[in-house]
Design a protein around this motif. Structure first.
Motif, mmCIF file in Angstrom:
data_model
loop_
_atom_site.group_PDB
_atom_site.id
_atom_site.type_symbol
_atom_site.label_atom_id
_atom_site.label_comp_id
_atom_site.label_asym_id
_atom_site.label_seq_id
_atom_site.Cartn_x
_atom_site.Cartn_y
_atom_site.Cartn_z
ATOM 1 N N ARG A 1 0.833 -1.203 0.000
ATOM 2 C CA ARG A 1 0.000 0.000 0.000
ATOM 3 C C ARG A 1 0.869 1.255 0.000
ATOM 4 N NH1 ARG A 1 -2.998 3.351 -1.718
ATOM 5 N NH2 ARG A 1 -4.504 4.488 -0.447
ATOM 6 N N LEU A 2 1.974 1.212 0.708
ATOM 7 C CA LEU A 2 2.855 2.373 0.743
ATOM 8 C C LEU A 2 3.575 2.552 -0.590
ATOM 9 C CD1 LEU A 2 4.147 1.938 4.372
ATOM 10 C CD2 LEU A 2 2.824 3.874 3.500
ATOM 11 N N SER B 1 7.435 2.497 5.548
ATOM 12 C CA SER B 1 7.255 1.097 5.954
ATOM 13 C C SER B 1 7.877 0.839 7.318
ATOM 14 C CB SER B 1 7.873 0.161 4.909
ATOM 15 O OG SER B 1 7.169 0.233 3.685
ATOM 16 N N TRP B 2 9.023 1.477 7.599
ATOM 17 C CA TRP B 2 9.648 1.304 8.912
ATOM 18 C C TRP B 2 8.741 1.835 10.009
ATOM 19 C CZ3 TRP B 2 11.444 4.632 12.800
ATOM 20 C CH2 TRP B 2 12.233 4.016 13.798
ATOM 21 N N PHE B 3 8.188 3.019 9.837
ATOM 22 C CA PHE B 3 7.264 3.573 10.824
ATOM 23 C C PHE B 3 6.057 2.646 11.022
ATOM 24 C CE2 PHE B 3 8.790 8.130 10.001
ATOM 25 C CZ PHE B 3 9.283 8.311 11.289
ATOM 26 N N ALA B 4 5.455 2.225 9.912
ATOM 27 C CA ALA B 4 4.237 1.420 9.987
ATOM 28 C C ALA B 4 4.508 0.043 10.584
ATOM 29 C CB ALA B 4 3.625 1.280 8.588
ATOM 30 N N TYR C 1 -1.464 5.031 5.922
ATOM 31 C CA TYR C 1 -1.541 3.569 5.932
ATOM 32 C C TYR C 1 -2.166 3.063 7.231
ATOM 33 C CZ TYR C 1 0.062 -1.236 6.554
ATOM 34 O OH TYR C 1 0.104 -2.585 6.823
ATOM 35 N N LEU C 2 -1.696 3.547 8.359
ATOM 36 C CA LEU C 2 -2.189 3.074 9.661
ATOM 37 C C LEU C 2 -3.648 3.451 9.884
ATOM 38 C CD1 LEU C 2 0.980 3.952 11.769
ATOM 39 C CD2 LEU C 2 0.147 1.646 11.257
ATOM 40 N N GLU D 1 -7.925 14.718 6.170
ATOM 41 C CA GLU D 1 -8.351 13.985 4.977
ATOM 42 C C GLU D 1 -8.285 12.482 5.189
ATOM 43 O OE1 GLU D 1 -6.849 17.236 1.607
ATOM 44 O OE2 GLU D 1 -5.786 15.334 1.888
ATOM 45 N N MET D 2 -7.386 12.039 6.058
ATOM 46 C CA MET D 2 -7.246 10.610 6.358
ATOM 47 C C MET D 2 -8.325 10.114 7.309
ATOM 48 S SD MET D 2 -3.131 10.577 7.030
ATOM 49 C CE MET D 2 -2.016 11.412 5.918
#
Length: 388
Positions: free
Chosen positions: A6-7, A375-378, A119-120, A44-45
């Motif tokens: 997704r990212l 991706s690292w954060f998520a 993403y989260l 917006e998210m």
């Protein structure tokens, strides 16, 4: 590389965010456009738990997982401010604010945390809460300290905190971290050496402040070479030497010295402050001058916690498989150090590839590493807060 699909799909969108932020660099706490952009994207998210005005222009936002049986809370931080540098990249998305530039990649850090947030917020595949920390004034304003002083960790119940910084000339997409001291303390001194001005042809009738100041500068070099354990790091640099005149035939009455002291150890930090003060005072006196010293402590040493360092490294291993776990510390400073004094956590470097270094007018953040950082954060959230 197991970048989250997704990212990867959002890469172009997040790059667009980053490049927009690059066009509107703002300094210190004066971040109206930057903060407004971040808040707009978060809303917006569908994220509604948003607090603005933290440390003046900082933002704290909360994303809740599908469940919260654990009560676990993790903080993720990105810095938002730019530098007072005239950009020289020639990019079509270069700064539109004269004399201001995102020359340290904070535009990229902010965009990557926004990408992870999107993403989260879509997946919420975790149990607990993630607190997104968008911080002002990393570049000298101690915005991280002010956020902590305003109760960041306590108000939002943060139990662990993590941050990331791009690193030019480290291979693109690689991670670099170490347990313990990673970045230096950043203390500053400003000294006025006062003598007795006079005619250059009659030095015996004056007290030459230039001479006294020059010997102070030389004496300071003995701190690293003769006062500090050779196995420990210290940097003492005099960066300004300014006389009160620009004449060819006038001996200066006063000279201004400005400099910085960098260490990776609190004991060395104390010793360096004591020696700077003592050496300048006594050396100036030896040449008939007086010294007025203003010594200011800046950011503390950035110290990664052992367990959280291993966690951060293991997540990086999952994302790219390219992790250096014993990277060398560097003598630059970082006010994420204040957050690590409050809570266990870790700070990690993400390779930006070749090009100009940070704080250079030709620097540019590498957009190719955006999916890696996101991706690292998520993955960090999903690993530390596993879904119930």
């Amino acid at each position: 590389m197991p970048i989250k699909n997704r990212l990867a799909e959002m890469h172009a969108e997040i790059t667009g965010w980053r490049r927009h932020l690059h066009t509107i660099p703002e300094l210190m706490f004066d971040l109206p456009k930057t903060s407004a952009f971040v808040e707009e994207r978060l809303r917006e998210m569908g994220i509604t738990d948003i607090t603005t005005g933290v440390a003046e222009t900082g933002i704290v936002a909360v994303i809740e997982g599908k469940s919260d049986t654990s009560g676990r809370v993790i903080g993720l931080r990105a810095d938002m401010d730019a530098l007072p540098i005239e950009e020289a990249t020639g990019l079509d998305y270069a700064s539109t604010h004269p004399g201001k530039m995102h020359a340290c990649g904070h535009d990229g850090h902010t965009a990557m945390l926004l990408g992870a947030a999107k993403y989260l917020s879509e997946t919420r595949n975790f149990d607990g809460k993630v607190v997104l920390i968008f911080q002002p004034a990393e570049e000298g304003g101690a915005g991280g300290k002010i956020m902590c002083d305003e109760g960041l960790m306590e108000k939002w119940g943060i139990q662990e905190v993590y941050g990331m910084h791009n690193m030019p000339n480290n291979p693109e997409g690689t991670f670099h971290i170490r347990s313990g001291p990673l970045l230096a303390s950043t203390d500053e001194f400003e000294v006025t050496i006062t003598g007795k001005g006079g005619h250059a042809a009659a030095p015996h009738e004056a007290i030459d402040a230039n001479l006294g100041a020059a010997h102070c500068l030389i004496a300071l070099q003995s701190i690293a070479s003769r006062n500090v354990d050779p196995l420990k790091q210290v940097v003492v640099s005099v960066c300004t030497f300014r006389s009160d005149n620009e004449s060819f035939n006038v001996l200066s009455h006063t000279v201004l010295l400005r400099g910085t002291v960098r260490t990776l150890d609190n004991g060395v930090r104390d010793l360096a402050q004591e020696r700077v003060t003592k050496l300048i005072t006594t050396t100036a006196e030896a040449y008939g001058c007086t010294a007025d010293i203003d010594y200011k402590r800046g950011y503390p040493v950035t110290v990664n916690h052992e367990d959280q360092t291993e966690i951060a490294a293991s997540i990086a291993e999952k994302v790219t498989g390219k992790v250096e776990r014993e990277t060398s510390p560097i003598m630059a400073g970082e006010d994420f150090s204040f957050m690590l004094e409050k809570r266990p956590g870790a700070y990690i470097f993400l390779g930006n590839g070749g090009g100009a270094h940070v704080h250079h007018p030709a620097y540019n953040f590498n957009d190719e590493i955006i999916p890696v950082g996101c991706s690292w954060f998520a993955e960090l959230v999903e690993d530390r807060l596993p879904a119930a």
